[in-house]
Structure formats: structure tokens, C-alpha cells
Design an enzyme around this catalytic site. Structure first.
Site, mmCIF file in Angstrom:
data_model
loop_
_atom_site.group_PDB
_atom_site.id
_atom_site.type_symbol
_atom_site.label_atom_id
_atom_site.label_comp_id
_atom_site.label_asym_id
_atom_site.label_seq_id
_atom_site.Cartn_x
_atom_site.Cartn_y
_atom_site.Cartn_z
ATOM 1 N N SER A 1 0.854 -1.187 0.000
ATOM 2 C CA SER A 1 0.000 0.000 0.000
ATOM 3 C C SER A 1 0.892 1.238 0.000
ATOM 4 C CB SER A 1 -0.889 -0.020 1.247
ATOM 5 O OG SER A 1 -1.551 1.220 1.379
ATOM 6 N N GLY B 1 4.314 3.981 3.298
ATOM 7 C CA GLY B 1 3.905 2.787 2.565
ATOM 8 C C GLY B 1 4.023 1.578 3.468
ATOM 9 N N LYS B 2 3.487 0.471 3.068
ATOM 10 C CA LYS B 2 3.665 -0.764 3.837
ATOM 11 C C LYS B 2 3.341 -1.951 2.957
ATOM 12 C CE LYS B 2 4.484 -2.044 8.189
ATOM 13 N NZ LYS B 2 5.133 -1.192 9.194
ATOM 14 N N GLY B 3 4.018 -3.073 3.225
ATOM 15 C CA GLY B 3 3.736 -4.288 2.478
ATOM 16 C C GLY B 3 3.528 -5.447 3.420
ATOM 17 N N ASP C 1 9.908 -5.572 8.907
ATOM 18 C CA ASP C 1 8.792 -5.419 9.834
ATOM 19 C C ASP C 1 8.627 -6.789 10.510
ATOM 20 O OD1 ASP C 1 6.654 -3.218 10.457
ATOM 21 O OD2 ASP C 1 5.492 -5.040 10.302
#
Ligand code: GLU
Length: 418
Positions: A60, A105-107, A146
Site C-alpha cells: 500500500s 507505505g507498507k507491504g 517489519d
């Protein structure tokens, strides 16, 4: 037990509350509450036994008004599109709180890494890096570790990207191993900012950290490092937990020894020098001065919030409290120092790593830690200033107010066109 909160709705609520104080209009609010785009994709790889496996993966990209999208990639069976969207928003506001020139952002990949061999994990990671290739780069979107990912996965992503692009671009990911362009101090950075936030929190309360009792929920990288550094600052870590349960000793635990025990056996439970074992929930309601939730979202809901006996909560995880829990803790006069400040050390040192990658000039650990301390203490002071000046309900609202103001100003300076 209250119904499980949706983290994306929690994020939208926090943004809405703070935006109301700033008088942000509806038209812009939608932008501030939603990601700009989300990649959702299948990754199909060959297993070691020759079979095929397909996992769902997400990235995202929430907002890039202040700089490239930035944020980690997590591997966990409970990863969902909404969770990744929420985490990407938290990254955008976190970077703005510490004034690091990034967006958010992040995945995530929905998988349990314990069910795959190292080779299988490498194929999954490289498949994801291949999917991400058109969307990422050192100036567009920069990944990082993460939950359940670390240097190994970042090194694979960097190598895949560089191979496909036919170049060297270490700044495409951060949190890499030192030989792959990683930064000194990055591994410890999240735990270090948790310790610094706790130190400043007790200074603000005019209580010395010396002798403060601490319980830490989650003994991964952030929780274990925070516990060790707080121990070094004179605090008494009396309880720690992981997904298997908790260990408690009112006379204090040796944070480092518990970590060694977890490394050897896979869990904190069974640590012989602890006086007793508790459930994970039992740890969250211990009568301690400082509680550090360092695991996943929604650790403390409104039911548990009624039972929390700590005076201060410093959030090491992203989103560990639900908005309903926040409301109860305000009423009960428990001070919450929010994730977007307390765990921002990770992305701050990611920024330092990226700066070093771009300059191809590397800093020693002391410089990294000194610069990190300056960033966290300055951000802490700014939140307190806004919290007091505008008489806000809690520090989370102050953090979002500071962050949203910065994002809105960056957006306004860019203007809208055509
Ligand atoms: N995953 C970490 C976080 O949630 C670090 C992100 C980064 O370094 O980009 O803040």
C-alpha cells in the site's frame, strides 16, 4: 471480549479526530484517510517437494506528499489488505511526526514463515520483489523490515531489484546487512526510540527512570532491545511475554538472559530465573509503572483497558491500542505515548541508512545513535508543546495534529492541477 477492531478504521478515526482540530475540509480529509494505491497480487512459487504454493501479497502506497513512500514488509498469516493499508498510513504520519522527509507505505505477505524452508522464503521474497519492481526505487518507494522480516529478506529484495535493473541501488530498501549497505545502529533503532520516549516521558512526569518497573508484551526485536536499554538506564524489567506466555519476577528479570533463553528455546516461557509464569493477558494488567506493548495491533481493547494498572504506556508496536481503549485510558488518566513517536526510531535510522547509501559514505554507531536521540527528543518536545497549547485529549491526537499539519502543508505547497 470486545469485537476485534479493524486497524484501517482505527487509523481513519485518529486522522479524523486530529483533522477536526486543524479544521481540515472534507475534500482533503478523504485524501488523508486513504492510500493513494494498493498492489494486491498472487505470488506462486515452487516448494522444495516440487509442489506449487500461492500466497497473497500487498503493498500500500499511502501518501508521498513529503517524499518517497516508506515502510516495512511483514510476513504473518493474519496479514490483510486493510491491515497493510492501516500500517501504510501509520508510516506516513510517523515520518511526519519525526520530520523525516518520506511519505508512507507498507507491504505484507499472508504466510507463516515457520511453514517454509529458507529456500522457499527466498523464492517468495524474490517473487514479491519482482512484482514490486515497477513501483519501487530509491526515489519512489523504499521497503524495510517489519514483523518476521529482517536483514536477510532486505538483502534478497535489494539483490533482485539490482539484478533486474542492471545497476547498484542499495537505497531501494533499508534495514539491510552491513555488508549490503546497511547502517550501524539500525537493528537496535526501534527499541532505542522506545527507550528514549520512555526516558523523556518519565522526565516529563518528573520521575527518574531509575527503579521504574516495566512490563514488555512481545519479545521480538523492538521489545527485547527496549527492555535491555531500559535495564541499562536503571529501570526494572519485571515481566516479558511472547506468543507462548509471560514470565514475571517482581525483583526484576535479566532482560538479556531472557533474550538468550528465547533464542535457544524459541520462547520466553520456561526461563528458570523467573518467579512465576503468567498468560500474555496477565502481563498487560500487571501493576507496573510502565507497560510496553511490542507485539501486534489491538493488544489492548476497551475491556482490557479497564484493567490496565500501569501509569504509563509506551507503544513499541504499531496500533497496539484500539481507539475505544484510548478513550478509556484517557478517562482513567493513563498516559499513552503513541507508536508514531515511540517506534519511529526504526524509520529514522532507515532514513540515515538511505542518506549513507546515497552518499556512499558511512557513519559510525555513535553518530547514528546521537542523531537518532536528537530527532526523537525534538519530536517529543514538539508533541508536548502542541498537547499543552491546544489542550488536546491525549498525545496521540497531538502527534496526528503535528503530522497532518506537515502533510497538508506539503500538499498545499505542491498545489493542485490542472
Ligand atoms: N517497520 C518499521 C516501522 O513500522 C520500520 C519501517 C522503515 O524503516 O521503513 O516503523
Amino acid at each position: 471480549m470486545a469485537e476485534e477492531a479493524n486497524p484501517f478504521e482505527s487509523l481513519q478515526e485518529y486522522v479524523g479526530d486530529a483533522a477536526a482540530y486543524l479544521g481540515v475540509g472534507e475534500g482533503l480529509l478523504t485524501r488523508l484517510q486513504n492510500p493513494e494505491r494498493v498492489l494486491e497480487t498472487n505470488l506462486t512459487i515452487e516448494l522444495d517437494d516440487g509442489g506449487l504454493e500461492t500466497v497473497r501479497a500487498y503493498r500500500s502506497q499511502f501518501n508521498d506528499d513529503r517524499g518517497p513512500y516508506k515502510g516495512g514488509i511483514r510476513y504473518h498469516p493474519d496479514v490483510t489488505r486493510d491491515e497493510v493499508k492501516a500500517l501504510s498510513g501509520w508510516m506516513a504520519y510517523k515520518c511526519a511526526v519525526v520530520d523525516v522527509p518520506y511519505g508512507g507505505g507498507k507491504g505484507g505477505i499472508a504466510l507463516d514463515p515457520r511453514s517454509f524452508s529458507t529456500g522457499e522464503l527466498e523464492r517468495i521474497t524474490r517473487a514479491f520483489a519482482t512484482e514490486l519492481r515497477p513501483l519501487v526505487g530509491p526515489d519512489t518507494d523504499i521497503a524495510a523490515p517489519d514483523v518476521n522480516t529482517g536483514q536477510r529478506e532486505m538483502n534478497w529484495i535489494k539483490d533482485t531489484y539490482e539484478t533486474l535493473e542492471g545497476t547498484t541501488a542499495p537505497g531501494v530498501v533499508t534495514g539491510k546487512g552491513i555488508e549490503s549497505g546497511g547502517s550501524e545502529g539500525r537493528l537496535e533503532a526501534t527499541g532505542r526510540s522506545v527507550m528514549l520516549t520512555a526516558r523523556e516521558a518519565f522526565r516529563y512526569r518528573e520521575t527518574p527512570l531509575d527503579g521504574v518497573t516495566v512490563a514488555v508484551q512481545g519479545y521480538g526485536n523492538a521489545g527485547a532491545v527496549a527492555a535491555r536499554l531500559l535495564d541499562e538506564e536503571g529501570a526494572d524489567v519485571v515481566a516479558v511475554s511472547d506468543s507462548t506466555g509471560a514470565v514475571h519476577d517482581p525483583d526484576g528479570l535479566d532482560a538479556q538472559m531472557v533474550k538468550e533463553h528465547k533464542k535457544e528455546t524459541g520462547s520466553v516461557t520456561g526461563y528458570v530465573d523467573a518467579a512465576e509464569e503468567l498468560t500474555g493477558e496477565g502481563l498487560l494488567t500487571l501493576d507496573v509503572d510502565l507497560l510496553i506493548p511490542a507485539a501486534l495491533e489491538n493488544a489492548i481493547d476497551e475491556t482490557l483497558a479497564e484493567e490496565v494498572r500501569a501509569d504509563v504506556i509506551v507503544e513499541a508496536a504499531n496500533g497496539p491500542l484500539t481507539p475505544a481503549a484510548d478513550d478509556i485510558l484517557i478517562e482513567r488518566d493513563v498516559s499513552v505515548f503513541p507508536d508514531v513517536l515511540a517506534n519511529a526510531g526504526g524509520v529514522t535510522v532507515s532514513y540515515f541508512e538511505w542518506v549513507q547509501n546515497r552518499q556512499r559514505f558511512y557513519w559510525d554507531e555513535r553518530r547514528v545513535n546521537d542523531e537518532l536521540e536528537t530527532v526523537i527528543v525534538d519530536a517529543f518536545d514538539r508533541l508536548i508543546e502542541v498537547f499543552e497549547e491546544y489542550d488536546l485529549p491525549n498525545l496521540r491526537t497531538a502527534a496526528y495534529a503535528v503530522a497532518i499539519d506537515r502533510v497538508v502543508n506539503a500538499h498545499a505547497e505542491g498545489g493542485t492541477w490542472p
